[in-house]
Each structure stands twice: as structure tokens, then as C-alpha cells.
Design a protein around this motif. Structure first.
Motif, PDB file in Angstrom:
ATOM      1  N   ALA A  25       0.965  -1.408  -0.120  1.00 22.81           N
ATOM      2  CA  ALA A  25      -0.019  -0.144  -0.045  1.00 22.81           C
ATOM      3  C   ALA A  25       1.039   1.180  -0.024  1.00 22.81           C
ATOM      4  O   ALA A  25       1.965   1.574   0.780  1.00 22.81           O
ATOM      5  CB  ALA A  25      -0.873  -0.001   1.242  1.00 22.81           C
ATOM      6  N   GLY A  26       0.619   2.387  -0.917  1.00 25.36           N
ATOM      7  CA  GLY A  26       1.235   3.288  -1.005  1.00 25.36           C
ATOM      8  C   GLY A  26       2.421   3.404  -1.891  1.00 25.36           C
ATOM      9  O   GLY A  26       2.942   4.459  -1.940  1.00 25.36           O
ATOM     10  N   SER A  27       2.738   2.006  -2.439  1.00 25.43           N
ATOM     11  CA  SER A  27       3.991   2.053  -3.447  1.00 25.43           C
ATOM     12  C   SER A  27       3.546   2.606  -4.738  1.00 25.43           C
ATOM     13  O   SER A  27       2.342   2.845  -5.223  1.00 25.43           O
ATOM     14  CB  SER A  27       4.395   0.672  -3.256  1.00 25.43           C
ATOM     15  OG  SER A  27       3.584  -0.017  -4.057  1.00 25.43           O
ATOM     16  N   VAL A  28       4.524   2.586  -5.628  1.00 21.15           N
ATOM     17  CA  VAL A  28       4.265   3.282  -6.779  1.00 21.15           C
ATOM     18  C   VAL A  28       3.295   2.367  -7.772  1.00 21.15           C
ATOM     19  O   VAL A  28       2.711   2.827  -8.668  1.00 21.15           O
ATOM     20  CB  VAL A  28       5.569   3.344  -7.551  1.00 21.15           C
ATOM     21  CG1 VAL A  28       6.366   2.130  -8.033  1.00 21.15           C
ATOM     22  CG2 VAL A  28       5.591   3.965  -8.990  1.00 21.15           C
ATOM     23  N   TRP A  29       3.402   0.884  -7.410  1.00 20.19           N
ATOM     24  CA  TRP A  29       2.589  -0.040  -8.056  1.00 20.19           C
ATOM     25  C   TRP A  29       1.219  -0.216  -7.355  1.00 20.19           C
ATOM     26  O   TRP A  29       0.291  -0.954  -7.705  1.00 20.19           O
ATOM     27  CB  TRP A  29       3.178  -1.439  -8.483  1.00 20.19           C
ATOM     28  CG  TRP A  29       4.537  -1.065  -9.350  1.00 20.19           C
ATOM     29  CD1 TRP A  29       5.623  -1.195  -9.069  1.00 20.19           C
ATOM     30  CD2 TRP A  29       4.306  -1.265 -10.500  1.00 20.19           C
ATOM     31  NE1 TRP A  29       6.477  -1.114 -10.180  1.00 20.19           N
ATOM     32  CE2 TRP A  29       5.699  -1.069 -10.956  1.00 20.19           C
ATOM     33  CE3 TRP A  29       3.337  -1.157 -11.492  1.00 20.19           C
ATOM     34  CZ2 TRP A  29       5.878  -0.964 -12.539  1.00 20.19           C
ATOM     35  CZ3 TRP A  29       3.576  -0.951 -12.922  1.00 20.19           C
ATOM     36  CH2 TRP A  29       5.076  -1.019 -13.452  1.00 20.19           C
ATOM     37  N   ASP A  30       1.030   0.498  -6.385  1.00 16.16           N
ATOM     38  CA  ASP A  30      -0.153   0.153  -5.563  1.00 16.16           C
ATOM     39  C   ASP A  30      -1.438   0.398  -6.321  1.00 16.16           C
ATOM     40  O   ASP A  30      -1.714   1.581  -7.065  1.00 16.16           O
ATOM     41  CB  ASP A  30      -0.126   1.188  -4.310  1.00 16.16           C
ATOM     42  CG  ASP A  30      -1.312   0.811  -3.303  1.00 16.16           C
ATOM     43  OD1 ASP A  30      -1.893  -0.241  -3.333  1.00 16.16           O
ATOM     44  OD2 ASP A  30      -1.773   1.531  -2.664  1.00 16.16           O
ATOM     45  N   GLY A  31      -2.338  -0.451  -6.074  1.00 11.30           N
ATOM     46  CA  GLY A  31      -3.551  -0.423  -7.011  1.00 11.30           C
ATOM     47  C   GLY A  31      -3.753  -0.979  -8.199  1.00 11.30           C
ATOM     48  O   GLY A  31      -4.574  -0.860  -9.101  1.00 11.30           O
ATOM     49  N   GLN A  32      -2.548  -1.471  -8.650  1.00 14.03           N
ATOM     50  CA  GLN A  32      -2.357  -1.940 -10.394  1.00 14.03           C
ATOM     51  C   GLN A  32      -2.482  -3.543  -9.998  1.00 14.03           C
ATOM     52  O   GLN A  32      -1.851  -3.943  -8.996  1.00 14.03           O
ATOM     53  CB  GLN A  32      -1.195  -1.500 -10.822  1.00 14.03           C
ATOM     54  CG  GLN A  32      -1.146   0.349 -10.902  1.00 14.03           C
ATOM     55  CD  GLN A  32      -0.088   0.643 -12.040  1.00 14.03           C
ATOM     56  OE1 GLN A  32       0.232   0.278 -13.077  1.00 14.03           O
ATOM     57  NE2 GLN A  32       0.732   1.614 -11.330  1.00 14.03           N
ATOM     58  N   ASP A  33      -2.927  -4.130 -11.117  1.00  7.33           N
ATOM     59  CA  ASP A  33      -2.710  -5.622 -11.153  1.00  7.33           C
ATOM     60  C   ASP A  33      -1.714  -6.197 -11.592  1.00  7.33           C
ATOM     61  O   ASP A  33      -1.426  -6.624 -12.500  1.00  7.33           O
ATOM     62  CB  ASP A  33      -4.096  -5.895 -11.869  1.00  7.33           C
ATOM     63  CG  ASP A  33      -4.743  -7.172 -11.438  1.00  7.33           C
ATOM     64  OD1 ASP A  33      -4.541  -7.787 -10.303  1.00  7.33           O
ATOM     65  OD2 ASP A  33      -5.538  -7.913 -12.176  1.00  7.33           O
ATOM     66  N   VAL A  34      -0.632  -6.200 -10.653  1.00  6.29           N
ATOM     67  CA  VAL A  34       0.580  -6.738 -11.179  1.00  6.29           C
ATOM     68  C   VAL A  34       1.239  -7.509  -9.927  1.00  6.29           C
ATOM     69  O   VAL A  34       0.915  -7.313  -8.662  1.00  6.29           O
ATOM     70  CB  VAL A  34       1.561  -5.409 -11.555  1.00  6.29           C
ATOM     71  CG1 VAL A  34       1.075  -4.710 -12.638  1.00  6.29           C
ATOM     72  CG2 VAL A  34       1.982  -4.367 -10.240  1.00  6.29           C
ATOM     73  N   LEU A  35       2.339  -7.969 -10.150  1.00  6.86           N
ATOM     74  CA  LEU A  35       3.063  -8.873  -9.463  1.00  6.86           C
ATOM     75  C   LEU A  35       4.775  -8.647  -9.578  1.00  6.86           C
ATOM     76  O   LEU A  35       4.970  -8.098 -10.803  1.00  6.86           O
ATOM     77  CB  LEU A  35       2.842 -10.321  -9.298  1.00  6.86           C
ATOM     78  CG  LEU A  35       1.288 -10.687  -9.073  1.00  6.86           C
ATOM     79  CD1 LEU A  35       1.107 -12.107  -9.508  1.00  6.86           C
ATOM     80  CD2 LEU A  35       1.173 -10.583  -7.598  1.00  6.86           C
ATOM     81  N   LEU A  36       5.514  -8.760  -8.689  1.00  3.78           N
ATOM     82  CA  LEU A  36       6.940  -8.842  -8.924  1.00  3.78           C
ATOM     83  C   LEU A  36       7.318 -10.242  -8.967  1.00  3.78           C
ATOM     84  O   LEU A  36       7.252 -10.881  -7.899  1.00  3.78           O
ATOM     85  CB  LEU A  36       7.658  -7.920  -8.165  1.00  3.78           C
ATOM     86  CG  LEU A  36       9.164  -8.086  -8.085  1.00  3.78           C
ATOM     87  CD1 LEU A  36       9.729  -7.367  -9.093  1.00  3.78           C
ATOM     88  CD2 LEU A  36       9.766  -7.233  -6.968  1.00  3.78           C
ATOM     89  N   MET A  37       7.859 -10.828  -9.980  1.00  2.00           N
ATOM     90  CA  MET A  37       8.290 -12.164 -10.045  1.00  2.00           C
ATOM     91  C   MET A  37       9.878 -12.235 -10.025  1.00  2.00           C
ATOM     92  O   MET A  37      10.463 -11.402 -10.819  1.00  2.00           O
ATOM     93  CB  MET A  37       7.902 -12.780 -11.563  1.00  2.00           C
ATOM     94  CG  MET A  37       8.201 -14.217 -11.297  1.00  2.00           C
ATOM     95  SD  MET A  37       7.444 -15.044 -13.029  1.00  2.00           S
ATOM     96  CE  MET A  37       8.481 -14.501 -14.108  1.00  2.00           C
ATOM     97  N   VAL A  38      10.508 -12.658  -9.142  1.00  2.56           N
ATOM     98  CA  VAL A  38      12.022 -12.859  -9.122  1.00  2.56           C
ATOM     99  C   VAL A  38      12.513 -14.085  -9.074  1.00  2.56           C
ATOM    100  O   VAL A  38      12.254 -15.149  -8.624  1.00  2.56           O
ATOM    101  CB  VAL A  38      12.255 -12.346  -7.654  1.00  2.56           C
ATOM    102  CG1 VAL A  38      14.075 -12.431  -7.480  1.00  2.56           C
ATOM    103  CG2 VAL A  38      11.916 -10.881  -7.230  1.00  2.56           C
ATOM    104  N   ALA A  39      13.489 -14.268 -10.081  1.00  3.86           N
ATOM    105  CA  ALA A  39      14.310 -15.548 -10.376  1.00  3.86           C
ATOM    106  C   ALA A  39      15.414 -15.688  -9.523  1.00  3.86           C
ATOM    107  O   ALA A  39      16.493 -14.755  -9.507  1.00  3.86           O
ATOM    108  CB  ALA A  39      14.424 -15.625 -11.765  1.00  3.86           C
ATOM    109  N   THR A  40      15.583 -16.629  -8.610  1.00 11.92           N
ATOM    110  CA  THR A  40      16.568 -16.769  -7.675  1.00 11.92           C
ATOM    111  C   THR A  40      17.637 -17.672  -8.364  1.00 11.92           C
ATOM    112  O   THR A  40      17.577 -18.264  -9.405  1.00 11.92           O
ATOM    113  CB  THR A  40      16.311 -17.518  -6.248  1.00 11.92           C
ATOM    114  OG1 THR A  40      15.781 -18.799  -6.492  1.00 11.92           O
ATOM    115  CG2 THR A  40      15.074 -16.715  -5.860  1.00 11.92           C
TER     116      THR A  40
END
Length: 298
Positions: A25-40
Motif C-alpha cells: 500500500a502506498g507504493s508506486v504500483w499500489d492499486g495496479q494488477d501486477v506482481l513482482l516475479m524474482v528468479a533466484t
């Protein structure tokens, strides 16, 4: 498996290789239908996450997937990528993607006979119920690529190959046909591109999701050494296991006498030796190099 804390993102889940985050909440992507996917850098085989990881593997997977998404986008195949602007801690290995309703099946296409397909063929002359000509052997080219779906298992469980008829029961006939057509089309485009680079795309696994309009969207990773079997075309010789640029190299070591591991036991796999780790990294880099024509600095 402890996921990194990332500014602006809340950790949701971790798979064998990837960590998934949602916007805070309150981040630049807040309210957008997105995810962050990270490959380890984690590497898995036979439903185990192995130790240690392969240095830079997550960067290789991410950058190769992005390259393929770009190539396929030019052919009108949509994907889930929104942005590569990610926290510095996961630069190069993180991607902001559209949140999709993931199709609950692995879309596998095989152009050559090996792996679990070979095992079934030796028993019944079929792969996921598809009849194949007699006389094929390990590494044989199939008369035409075949769609051989599997279930999408939870972590720790096994994916199971299923017939197309079972897929239709699971997903509904319309979605099953759309999934098969999309997977075969992507494989055909990728196989041609890989062959031009001196690589045989023996088989590969795709994951698709549905967007808000119900369109199929290519998601997750695509055409990487983790999700595909890549063979050097100049060394292809049916009748035996093929040299590869993928994690089959690690599987082969695990099941060799050198590892001392019994796959059928309850024991965890042993630590990967330094030379196996280094050789695996180089195979992944070589696949990237051959396909893209570029060097990747880790």
C-alpha cells in the motif's frame, strides 16, 4: 528458502526457483494488477531444491525469457511482462508482470523423444496416449511436434503427464484446445529460431494465464534451460542421451554413482560439487550466448 525483503513489495510466496511479491500500500504500483516475479539462483531436480545454487542463474533465466518474449511478441504472441524497473536488490532477475488467472496445467511440447516421454514410449508405444511410430529411440526426432500436457503440482508433489482427453475434462474443451494450439505455435516459432542458432529444442514447458478479457497470455519463464531441453545440433546422435545446455546435466550427476544418492530413497540429495556448479553455470551461459548472440555479464 527465505525471500529478500524488497522496498514497496510484500512477499507472497516462494516456489522452487521463484519468489513472488505483491505491491505494498502506498507504493508506486499500489492499486495496479501486477506482481513482482524474482528468479533466484536456486536449482531444483527430482522435486528437490538443491544446494548450493548456481551463481547468476536467476539473471540468466530472466534475461533469456525477456529476449524470447520480445522475439515472440513480434509474432503477435502476448506475454505478461509490464516492466523491468525493479528494486536494485533484484535488478536483472526481477520483472513486474501482469497478475493473471493461471491455467492449471503445464503446456508441454515435444519435438524429440526423451525423458518421461521415452519411458512411456518404451512401455506402450505412446506418449500421453499419442501413438508414435515403432523403432524410435532416445533422442529420435518425432514425425511432428506433439502436445503432452501435465498437471501443475504443488511444491513437493510430482507433475503427472495426462492425456489431452483428461486435459479437456480438467479445463473444458475450449480452453484445452486453445492451450494446445498456442503451445504448438510457440514451439514451432522457437524451434526454428533455436535451430538457426545451432540448438535443438527437444522439448519445452510453457505456462499460460488468462487476462481479464479471457485471452491466453504467455507467462512465467519461457524457453530457458530450466524449462526446456536444449541440445547442440552439431552433436545430435539418436540412440543415447544427448549433450545438453540445460539442467539435465545436474540430473545426470545426481543419478550417477559419483553422487552416491539413491533417487528412490527418502534421503535428501547431496551438495552439488563446485565443478558441477561451475559446469552448469557455463552451460546456461552458453545457451544464452548461442541463442541471443550476446554475452551476459553476471
Amino acid at each position: 528458502m527465505t525471500a529478500a525483503a524488497l522496498p514497496g513489495w510484500q512477499h507472497l510466496s516462494s516456489g522452487k526457483v521463484r519468489d513472488l511479491y505483491a505491491p505494498e500500500a502506498g507504493s508506486v504500483w499500489d492499486g495496479q494488477d501486477v506482481l513482482l516475479m524474482v528468479a533466484t539462483d536456486r536449482i531444483s531436480a527430482y522435486d528437490h531444491v538443491l544446494s548450493p545454487g548456481i551463481p547468476g542463474k536467476g539473471v540468466i533465466l530472466t534475461q533469456l525469457s525477456l529476449w524470447w518474449f520480445e522475439q515472440l511478441s513480434a509474432e503477435g504472441i502476448g506475454n505478461h511482462v509490464v516492466s523491468t524497473e525493479v528494486p536494485e536488490e533484484v535488478a536483472g532477475r526481477g520483472v513486474v508482470v501482469r497478475a493473471l488467472e493461471m491455467v492449471q496445467a503445464e503446456a508441454i511440447v515435444r519435438g524429440y523423444l526423451t525423458g518421461s516421454g521415452l519411458a512411456e514410449y518404451r512401455e506402450s508405444g505412446t506418449v500421453t496416449g499419442i501413438e508414435l511410430p515403432a523403432g524410435l529411440t532416445d533422442g529420435s526426432a518425432l514425425p511432428e511436434p506433439i502436445f503432452t500436457p501435465s498437471t501443475k503440482a504443488e511444491q513437493g508433489d510430482h507433475d503427472e503427464n495426462i492425456s489431452f482427453e483428461q486435459l479437456k475434462l480438467n479445463l473444458g474443451a475450449d480452453l484445452a484446445h486453445r492451450l494446445r494450439d498456442a503451445a504448438l505455435r510457440v514451439y514451432a516459432l522457437a524451434e526454428e529460431r533455436a535451430r538457426a542458432a545451432g540448438i535443438i529444442l527437444a522439448d519445452t514447458k510453457f505456462e499460460f494465464g488468462l487476462d481479464a478479457q479471457g485471452a491466453l497470455v504467455l507467462a512465467d519463464e519461457v524457453l530457458t534451460p530450466d524449462s526446456s531441453r536444449f541440445w547442440p545440433a552439431e552433436e545430435w546422435s539418436p540412440g543415447k542421451p544427448q549433450p545438453s545446455f540445460d539442467k539435465q546435466f545436474v540430473r545426470n550427476w545426481l543419478t550417477s554413482s559419483a553422487s552416491g544418492w539413491d533417487r528412490n530413497s527418502d534421503a535428501a540429495p547431496p551438495q552439488l560439487p563446485a565443478d558441477i556448479v561451475a559446469a552448469t553455470q557455463e552451460r546456461y551461459l552458453d545457451a544464452y550466448r548461442r541463442l541471443t548472440g550476446a554475452e551476459l555479464t553476471l
